[in-house]
Scaffold this active site. Structure first.
Site, PDB file in Angstrom:
ATOM      1  N   TYR A  51      -5.568  -4.135 -11.165  1.00 35.76           N
ATOM      2  CA  TYR A  51      -4.131  -3.908 -11.016  1.00 35.76           C
ATOM      3  C   TYR A  51      -3.861  -2.337 -10.924  1.00 35.76           C
ATOM      4  O   TYR A  51      -3.105  -1.695  -9.986  1.00 35.76           O
ATOM      5  CB  TYR A  51      -3.464  -4.366 -12.189  1.00 35.76           C
ATOM      6  CG  TYR A  51      -1.992  -4.036 -11.974  1.00 35.76           C
ATOM      7  CD1 TYR A  51      -1.204  -5.028 -11.400  1.00 35.76           C
ATOM      8  CD2 TYR A  51      -1.168  -2.848 -12.512  1.00 35.76           C
ATOM      9  CE1 TYR A  51       0.320  -4.607 -11.144  1.00 35.76           C
ATOM     10  CE2 TYR A  51       0.129  -2.712 -12.582  1.00 35.76           C
ATOM     11  CZ  TYR A  51       0.857  -3.627 -11.880  1.00 35.76           C
ATOM     12  OH  TYR A  51       2.058  -3.412 -11.787  1.00 35.76           O
ATOM     13  N   SER A  99       8.774   4.350 -15.836  1.00 34.43           N
ATOM     14  CA  SER A  99       8.777   3.284 -14.686  1.00 34.43           C
ATOM     15  C   SER A  99       9.839   2.026 -15.262  1.00 34.43           C
ATOM     16  O   SER A  99       9.972   1.904 -16.394  1.00 34.43           O
ATOM     17  CB  SER A  99       7.426   2.519 -14.800  1.00 34.43           C
ATOM     18  OG  SER A  99       7.559   1.441 -13.818  1.00 34.43           O
ATOM     19  N   TYR A 136      13.739  -0.080  -9.929  1.00 34.31           N
ATOM     20  CA  TYR A 136      13.683  -1.047  -9.017  1.00 34.31           C
ATOM     21  C   TYR A 136      14.888  -1.675  -9.004  1.00 34.31           C
ATOM     22  O   TYR A 136      15.339  -2.047  -9.834  1.00 34.31           O
ATOM     23  CB  TYR A 136      12.462  -2.019  -9.504  1.00 34.31           C
ATOM     24  CG  TYR A 136      11.056  -1.475  -9.220  1.00 34.31           C
ATOM     25  CD1 TYR A 136      10.570  -1.159  -7.838  1.00 34.31           C
ATOM     26  CD2 TYR A 136      10.181  -1.529 -10.228  1.00 34.31           C
ATOM     27  CE1 TYR A 136       9.383  -0.867  -7.746  1.00 34.31           C
ATOM     28  CE2 TYR A 136       8.962  -0.962  -9.947  1.00 34.31           C
ATOM     29  CZ  TYR A 136       8.424  -0.757  -8.609  1.00 34.31           C
ATOM     30  OH  TYR A 136       7.231  -0.366  -8.573  1.00 34.31           O
ATOM     31  N   THR A 144      12.685   3.333  -6.115  1.00 38.24           N
ATOM     32  CA  THR A 144      11.775   2.951  -5.449  1.00 38.24           C
ATOM     33  C   THR A 144      11.981   2.101  -4.197  1.00 38.24           C
ATOM     34  O   THR A 144      12.351   1.066  -4.599  1.00 38.24           O
ATOM     35  CB  THR A 144      10.548   2.411  -6.122  1.00 38.24           C
ATOM     36  OG1 THR A 144       9.994   3.441  -7.077  1.00 38.24           O
ATOM     37  CG2 THR A 144       9.161   1.803  -5.446  1.00 38.24           C
ATOM     38  N   ARG A 160      -1.819  -7.990  -2.251  1.00 41.11           N
ATOM     39  CA  ARG A 160      -2.866  -7.273  -3.109  1.00 41.11           C
ATOM     40  C   ARG A 160      -3.971  -8.099  -3.425  1.00 41.11           C
ATOM     41  O   ARG A 160      -4.071  -8.729  -4.430  1.00 41.11           O
ATOM     42  CB  ARG A 160      -2.393  -6.712  -4.513  1.00 41.11           C
ATOM     43  CG  ARG A 160      -0.907  -5.691  -4.267  1.00 41.11           C
ATOM     44  CD  ARG A 160      -0.253  -5.282  -5.263  1.00 41.11           C
ATOM     45  NE  ARG A 160       0.838  -4.407  -4.958  1.00 41.11           N
ATOM     46  CZ  ARG A 160       1.632  -4.133  -5.836  1.00 41.11           C
ATOM     47  NH1 ARG A 160       1.349  -4.078  -7.358  1.00 41.11           N
ATOM     48  NH2 ARG A 160       2.747  -3.133  -5.605  1.00 41.11           N
ATOM     49  N   LYS A 173      12.177   7.300  -3.304  1.00 42.58           N
ATOM     50  CA  LYS A 173      10.467   7.072  -3.054  1.00 42.58           C
ATOM     51  C   LYS A 173      10.286   6.140  -2.255  1.00 42.58           C
ATOM     52  O   LYS A 173      10.908   4.931  -2.196  1.00 42.58           O
ATOM     53  CB  LYS A 173      10.165   7.036  -4.611  1.00 42.58           C
ATOM     54  CG  LYS A 173       8.794   6.871  -4.753  1.00 42.58           C
ATOM     55  CD  LYS A 173       8.139   6.757  -6.178  1.00 42.58           C
ATOM     56  CE  LYS A 173       6.692   6.786  -6.228  1.00 42.58           C
ATOM     57  NZ  LYS A 173       5.926   5.468  -5.822  1.00 42.58           N
ATOM     58  N   HIS A 203       3.271   4.274  -1.838  1.00 40.81           N
ATOM     59  CA  HIS A 203       2.959   3.394  -3.358  1.00 40.81           C
ATOM     60  C   HIS A 203       1.266   3.410  -3.469  1.00 40.81           C
ATOM     61  O   HIS A 203       1.020   2.276  -3.828  1.00 40.81           O
ATOM     62  CB  HIS A 203       3.440   2.055  -2.963  1.00 40.81           C
ATOM     63  CG  HIS A 203       4.102   1.586  -4.478  1.00 40.81           C
ATOM     64  ND1 HIS A 203       5.352   1.880  -4.936  1.00 40.81           N
ATOM     65  CD2 HIS A 203       3.599   0.594  -5.146  1.00 40.81           C
ATOM     66  CE1 HIS A 203       5.263   1.247  -5.936  1.00 40.81           C
ATOM     67  NE2 HIS A 203       4.542   0.466  -6.464  1.00 40.81           N
ATOM     68  N   ASP A 227       3.758  11.917  -2.947  1.00 37.59           N
ATOM     69  CA  ASP A 227       2.887  11.118  -3.768  1.00 37.59           C
ATOM     70  C   ASP A 227       1.922  10.279  -2.896  1.00 37.59           C
ATOM     71  O   ASP A 227       1.983  10.172  -1.736  1.00 37.59           O
ATOM     72  CB  ASP A 227       4.168   9.929  -4.492  1.00 37.59           C
ATOM     73  CG  ASP A 227       3.379   8.805  -5.350  1.00 37.59           C
ATOM     74  OD1 ASP A 227       3.173   8.877  -6.385  1.00 37.59           O
ATOM     75  OD2 ASP A 227       3.134   7.650  -4.388  1.00 37.59           O
ATOM     76  N   GLY A 229      -2.502   9.763  -3.243  1.00 36.92           N
ATOM     77  CA  GLY A 229      -3.661  10.401  -2.847  1.00 36.92           C
ATOM     78  C   GLY A 229      -4.163  11.548  -3.574  1.00 36.92           C
ATOM     79  O   GLY A 229      -5.007  12.200  -3.418  1.00 36.92           O
TER      80      GLY A 229
END
Length: 433
Positions: free
Chosen positions: A55, A137, A161, A187, A196, A306, A330, A361, A363
């Site tokens: 995850y 979050s 969200y 976001t 995923r 974002k 993301h 954001d 990396g």
């Protein structure tokens, strides 16, 4: 030098942290978590469960966007300048009326209970120790009010969200205001979950077990939806199949995550109804730019979008009066084969032209990475996976140490590159493309 002194004297952060580590080494003590990024990741992988690692570390599809984020940094090289008086340095930046000691924010990460039992409380303690903003979050394991109490006077933003239910949106925004958030981070890139593959191979979605939905189960508007759903649930027409051990564990997880006593919740329809309701209303794919006006009517908080990667979207963001942008994909978790976040940054910065802050954001793994992102026009950066790895290894101390190491390397990289303050970090610090 104490951590408090580190925060007060920005010019001493790098040397103080470095010296403290070396002094402790004389007595046989090593850092609380590995400093080298790959060693940190390897250690966290050994500590975390398979589902937690999938995850947190996993991305979409073939993981190409995760790799693209790192490859983008490898294409840029810092060109240091010499014989510049850098004895005094300043790593601070100003965002939305608050002076931050460094251009670093704890990115919004959901379901932190997968990494450590203290979850968001541990991160709040780390953020408070460093006086760096924590972006709370929507998918936290702890209600925002409890996180705010742990943060004390430390800065906090709230990541939204955008739910399919307007009452839930209104309630989340109102609660974010009540806990003293400095900004609202919307976001945009996760209105549906990406493909995923690592999570899919384990058939594991934490929200389906009641994990990471504490903002919802603590919310009065959401609870009304849950109670209405539970009240209208029809009895099953057929006998339920014999439960498997996995199903029993999932039901116990739902019961233990819902407010109240687990024993009582096991006999109640509410925990399961809460999970089903969340899965129904989590996010909205019908949003358009016009909806931002409704959000602006709801709050006076700065609105930060974002997930912006396309320069056309940056132009639309300006047109619709947003207060900030986070260039992000993301962490590579949504679209496989997408542009690296750092590759998207310069064109967005060019379109914005300094009119609003552009944050970065996806990396960041080192303080030198932070310098590179700032040189390409970012005002500040959000850091995610690295401090989660620290959290998994050593709780609040681990998360704090990771961010402090990034801050220290940022400071030393500035010194070694002939830069005295963040404002002096520009494109001329990088080799031509």
């Amino acid at each position: 030098m104490s951590d408090d002194a580190d925060r007060r004297t920005a010019a001493a952060v790098g040397r103080a942290v470095q010296s403290r580590i070396y002094r402790a080494g004389v007595f046989g003590r090593r850092p609380v978590v590995p400093v080298e990024p790959e060693a940190l990741e390897t250690a966290a992988r050994a500590r975390m469960s398979d589902v937690a690692w999938a995850y947190v570390a996993g991305g979409a599809g073939r993981q190409r966007t995760v790799q693209a984020n790192r490859d983008a940094f490898d294409r840029h090289r810092i060109v240091p300048r010499m014989l510049v008086d850098v004895e005094q340095r300043d790593t601070s930046v100003e965002l939305f009326g608050r002076r931050l000691p460094a251009p670093l924010l704890f990115a919004p990460i959901g379901v932190l209970e997968l990494a450590h039992r203290d979850a968001d409380h541990a991160v709040a303690r780390a953020a408070r120790a460093l006086d760096l903003p924590m972006v709370i979050s929507s998918q936290a394991s702890v209600p925002m009010e409890a996180v705010a109490r742990t943060l004390g006077d430390a800065p906090r933003w709230f990541q939204l969200y955008w739910s399919k239910d307007d009452d839930v949106v209104d309630s989340f925004v109102s609660r974010a205001e009540d806990i003293g958030s400095d900004a609202l981070v919307v976001t945009l890139d996760t209105h549906v979950l990406g493909w995923r593959t690592r999570d899919l191979d384990l058939a594991y979605l934490p929200f389906a077990r009641g994990e990471g939905i504490a903002q919802y189960t603590s919310d009065p508007a959401f609870r009304r939806l849950v109670e209405a759903r539970a009240a209208t649930r029809a009895p099953a027409d057929e006998p339920a199949p014999r439960p498997t051990p996995a199903a029993v564990r999932a039901l116990h997880s739902m019961a233990s995550h819902y407010p109240g006593r687990t024993r009582d919740n096991l006999r109640s329809p509410l925990p399961r109804a809460a999970v089903e309701t969340f899965l129904d209303v989590f996010s909205r794919s019908s949003l358009t730019w016009a909806d931002l006006a409704r959000l602006r009517e709801r709050t006076s908080l700065p609105i930060v979008l974002k997930g912006i990667q396309h320069p056309g979207d940056a132009a639309l963001a300006l047109e619709h009066g947003v207060d900030g942008i986070v260039v992000s994909n993301h962490g590579g978790r949504q679209v496989d084969g997408a542009i690296g976040s750092l590759d998207a940054l310069p064109t967005v910065v060019e379109v914005v032209g300094g009119r609003i802050p552009v944050l970065f954001d996806s990396g960041i793994r080192s303080g030198a990475d932070v310098v590179t992102a700032l040189a390409l026009g970012a005002t500040a950066v959000l850091v995610g996976r690295p401090w989660v790895y620290g959290l998994a290894l050593a709780g609040a101390e681990g998360a704090r140490a990771v961010m402090q190491h990034l801050w220290a390397e940022l400071d030393l990289t500035m010194a070694l590159s002939g830069v005295r303050c963040v404002d002096e970090i520009g494109r001329d610090l990088l080799a031509p493309a």
